[in-house]
Design a protein around this motif. Sequence first.
Motif, short mmCIF file in Angstrom:
data_model
loop_
_atom_site.label_atom_id
_atom_site.label_comp_id
_atom_site.label_asym_id
_atom_site.label_seq_id
_atom_site.Cartn_x
_atom_site.Cartn_y
_atom_site.Cartn_z
N THR A 77 21.90 8.43 63.79
CA THR A 77 21.29 9.25 62.73
C THR A 77 21.81 10.68 62.66
O THR A 77 21.55 11.36 61.67
CB THR A 77 19.77 9.28 62.90
OG1 THR A 77 19.46 9.82 64.20
CG2 THR A 77 19.17 7.89 62.78
N ILE A 78 22.51 11.14 63.69
CA ILE A 78 23.10 12.48 63.67
C ILE A 78 24.57 12.35 64.02
O ILE A 78 24.92 11.68 64.99
CB ILE A 78 22.39 13.42 64.67
CG1 ILE A 78 20.93 13.62 64.26
CG2 ILE A 78 23.10 14.77 64.74
CD1 ILE A 78 20.13 14.46 65.23
N SER A 79 25.43 12.98 63.21
CA SER A 79 26.87 12.84 63.43
C SER A 79 27.57 14.16 63.15
O SER A 79 27.03 15.22 63.48
CB SER A 79 27.41 11.69 62.58
OG SER A 79 27.17 11.94 61.20
N SER A 95 32.62 15.70 67.42
CA SER A 95 33.37 14.46 67.22
C SER A 95 33.61 13.76 68.55
O SER A 95 33.65 12.52 68.61
CB SER A 95 34.69 14.75 66.51
OG SER A 95 35.51 15.62 67.29
N VAL A 96 33.77 14.53 69.62
CA VAL A 96 33.97 13.94 70.94
C VAL A 96 32.74 13.14 71.36
O VAL A 96 32.85 12.03 71.90
CB VAL A 96 34.28 15.04 71.98
CG1 VAL A 96 34.32 14.46 73.38
CG2 VAL A 96 35.60 15.74 71.65
N THR A 97 31.57 13.70 71.09
CA THR A 97 30.32 13.00 71.43
C THR A 97 30.17 11.73 70.61
O THR A 97 29.83 10.67 71.16
CB THR A 97 29.12 13.92 71.21
OG1 THR A 97 29.23 15.06 72.06
CG2 THR A 97 27.82 13.19 71.51
N LEU A 98 30.42 11.81 69.30
CA LEU A 98 30.29 10.63 68.45
C LEU A 98 31.28 9.56 68.89
O LEU A 98 30.94 8.37 68.95
CB LEU A 98 30.52 11.00 66.99
CG LEU A 98 30.36 9.87 65.98
CD1 LEU A 98 28.98 9.21 66.08
CD2 LEU A 98 30.61 10.36 64.56
N HIS A 99 32.50 9.96 69.20
CA HIS A 99 33.51 9.02 69.70
C HIS A 99 33.00 8.31 70.94
O HIS A 99 33.09 7.07 71.06
CB HIS A 99 34.79 9.80 70.00
CG HIS A 99 35.98 8.96 70.34
ND1 HIS A 99 36.08 8.19 71.49
CD2 HIS A 99 37.15 8.77 69.67
CE1 HIS A 99 37.24 7.58 71.52
NE2 HIS A 99 37.91 7.91 70.42
N ALA A 100 32.43 9.07 71.87
CA ALA A 100 31.94 8.49 73.12
C ALA A 100 30.76 7.55 72.89
O ALA A 100 30.66 6.49 73.52
CB ALA A 100 31.54 9.60 74.09
N VAL A 101 29.87 7.92 71.98
CA VAL A 101 28.72 7.07 71.68
C VAL A 101 29.17 5.72 71.13
O VAL A 101 28.68 4.66 71.56
CB VAL A 101 27.78 7.78 70.66
CG1 VAL A 101 26.75 6.79 70.09
CG2 VAL A 101 27.07 8.95 71.33
N ILE A 102 30.12 5.73 70.19
CA ILE A 102 30.61 4.48 69.61
C ILE A 102 31.29 3.63 70.67
O ILE A 102 31.07 2.41 70.75
CB ILE A 102 31.58 4.76 68.44
CG1 ILE A 102 30.90 5.55 67.33
CG2 ILE A 102 32.14 3.44 67.90
CD1 ILE A 102 29.66 4.90 66.75
N ARG A 103 32.10 4.25 71.50
CA ARG A 103 32.80 3.50 72.55
C ARG A 103 31.79 2.89 73.53
O ARG A 103 31.96 1.75 73.97
CB ARG A 103 33.77 4.43 73.30
CG ARG A 103 34.95 4.90 72.47
CD ARG A 103 35.91 3.76 72.17
NE ARG A 103 36.51 3.24 73.39
CZ ARG A 103 37.03 2.02 73.49
NH1 ARG A 103 37.00 1.20 72.44
NH2 ARG A 103 37.56 1.60 74.62
N ASP A 104 30.75 3.64 73.89
CA ASP A 104 29.74 3.12 74.81
C ASP A 104 28.98 1.94 74.19
O ASP A 104 28.70 0.94 74.86
CB ASP A 104 28.75 4.21 75.20
CG ASP A 104 29.31 5.17 76.24
OD1 ASP A 104 30.43 4.94 76.72
OD2 ASP A 104 28.61 6.15 76.58
N ILE A 105 28.64 2.06 72.91
CA ILE A 105 27.93 0.97 72.23
C ILE A 105 28.81 -0.28 72.18
O ILE A 105 28.34 -1.39 72.45
CB ILE A 105 27.51 1.40 70.80
CG1 ILE A 105 26.40 2.46 70.89
CG2 ILE A 105 27.05 0.20 69.98
CD1 ILE A 105 26.06 3.09 69.56
#
Length: 262
Positions: A77-79, A95-105
Motif C-alpha cells: 500500500t505504500i511505495s 526504491s531499495v526497500t520496495l525492491h527488497a519487499v518484492i524479492r522477499d515476497i
Amino acid sequence: MSDSQTRPAAHSLVPADTTEDVRARGAGVSRQIAVLPVGSFEQHGAFLPLATDTLVACAIAREVAAAHPVHLLPPVTISCSHEHAEWPGTVSISSVTLHAVIRDIAASLRRSGVDALVLVNGHGGNYVLGNVVQESSAQGERMALFPAPEDWEAARERAGVETSLLTDMHAGEIETSILLHTHPELIRPGYETSDFVADDRRHLLTLGMSAYTDSGVIGRPSLGSAEKGKLLLASLADAFGAYVSLLTSADDSVRDTGNARA
C-alpha cells in the motif's frame, strides 16, 4: 464450476481465501501463479483518495482472480511516490526497500510452492518494479509486471476512454472511471471540473509533480464514468490470459521484462 464461482467474495482490500482454498486451487493447475497488487499512498487531487493507486491495483487484481486460477495476495500500500512529496498525506518508501519487499515476497512464495509472481502495478512511479522483474527473470525465476502499456492501450480503446495514455497521467479519466465503478462512495465532488493537461513533463523526475500542476491532477477526470471503469477492468482481465500462458509454459527459460503505465 469456474474459479470465480468457488472463490469467496472479498469485500475489502484483503482476500478472503483460506489455506484450503489456496491448496485446492493449486491442485488444479500445472503451475501456481500469485498476483500481488502494488499501489501507493499519494495525493490524487481534491476528489480521489490517497489510496487511489492501491484501490485501482486491487480492482485489477480482483478482476484477474475472478477470471483466472491465481493466488490473490493482499496489496503493498505504500511505495515510491517521491514526485508527490509536495502534497500533504503522501507517504513513500525508497526504491531499495520496495525492491527488497518484492524479492522477499517472491522467495516466500517459492518456498510454499508458488513459483510464479505477477506484480499488478497501480502507480507509474514504481519504476523499480521493472528492474525487479528483469533481474528475477534473468535468474530463471518466473515473474511479470502487469498491465503493460499495450494492455492499457487496448483497454482504453475497448472502454472508449477519450484521453491518451500520455495525457491521462494522474487522477484522470482512467483512474476516475475505475473508482466510479468500484468505489463511487470514495469520490468527492469536483472531478467534473478538475481537468488539467500538461503533456510535456520531461523534467518530472527532477522537479516533481508540483512543477506541472497546482491541483495534483494531470488528465481529464471529467470524462470518467462507471461504465468505462467496468470495461477497462474487463479488458485487462482478458489480457491477463497471455501472462498465464507465458508463466505456466514448460520452458524454464521464460523471460519477461514488462513495463508499467505512468
